[in-house]
Design a protein around this motif. Structure first.
Motif, short mmCIF file in Angstrom:
data_model
loop_
_atom_site.label_atom_id
_atom_site.label_comp_id
_atom_site.label_asym_id
_atom_site.label_seq_id
_atom_site.Cartn_x
_atom_site.Cartn_y
_atom_site.Cartn_z
N ARG A 55 37.83 26.82 27.18
CA ARG A 55 37.63 27.36 28.54
C ARG A 55 36.61 28.47 28.12
O ARG A 55 35.24 28.72 28.87
CB ARG A 55 39.30 28.81 28.37
N THR A 90 40.46 36.54 38.68
CA THR A 90 41.87 37.56 38.63
C THR A 90 41.51 36.87 37.01
O THR A 90 41.57 36.66 36.50
CB THR A 90 42.85 37.12 39.04
N ALA A 91 41.74 38.36 36.65
CA ALA A 91 42.16 38.76 35.37
C ALA A 91 43.49 38.94 34.92
O ALA A 91 44.15 39.38 35.76
CB ALA A 91 41.34 40.45 35.11
N ARG A 92 43.39 38.16 33.69
CA ARG A 92 44.59 38.36 32.81
C ARG A 92 45.01 39.61 33.01
O ARG A 92 44.76 40.49 32.15
CB ARG A 92 44.30 37.45 31.64
N GLY A 93 46.52 39.66 33.12
CA GLY A 93 47.35 41.03 33.04
C GLY A 93 47.66 41.67 34.96
O GLY A 93 47.86 42.48 33.75
N GLU A 94 45.94 41.54 35.36
CA GLU A 94 46.06 42.84 36.24
C GLU A 94 45.81 42.22 37.54
O GLU A 94 46.07 41.26 37.91
CB GLU A 94 44.76 43.08 36.60
#
Length: 114
Positions: A55, A90-94
């Motif tokens: 990634r 999309t940001a992780r956790g947001e």
């Protein structure tokens, strides 16, 4: 789940075909005349599994992607290069979308978000 299908007559691969008039999907052998009706409408499925290292490499490679927009309105905090590619994700956790930047300097590849 979609898997490869093989002819019960000659063991060659069966290829998906359609009959437009009847609106049906079936599999046909290109070697013999065997045909069978498809049990589902999925003819191809591509599943990609990445490790964490892969990634990171994918993100660094986006700087070379000619389809992504570029900007000279930002400076890299790592190397002070004046060009970056950017994309929304999309940001992780947001919740919501975040604007991501990747430095275009091939020796840097630093990434940040707005």
């Amino acid at each position: 789940m979609s898997t490869m299908k093989f002819c019960c007559e000659c063991n060659n691969i069966l290829y998906p075909k359609e009959q437009r008039e009847q609106k049906t999907l079936f599999y046909a052998c290109r070697n013999c005349q065997h045909e069978e009706v498809a049990d589902n409408f999925c003819v191809y499925r591509n599943e990609i599994h990445h490790s964490a290292g892969e990634r990171t490499q994918v993100l660094q490679d986006v700087a070379a992607d000619p389809t992504l927009p570029r900007t000279k309105a930002v400076r890299c905090a790592q190397c002070n290069h004046g060009e970056a590619v950017f994309f929304q994700a999309t940001a992780r956790g947001e919740e919501g979308m975040t604007l991501f930047f990747v430095c275009c300097n091939p020796n840097c590849g630093y990434r940040w978000r707005d």
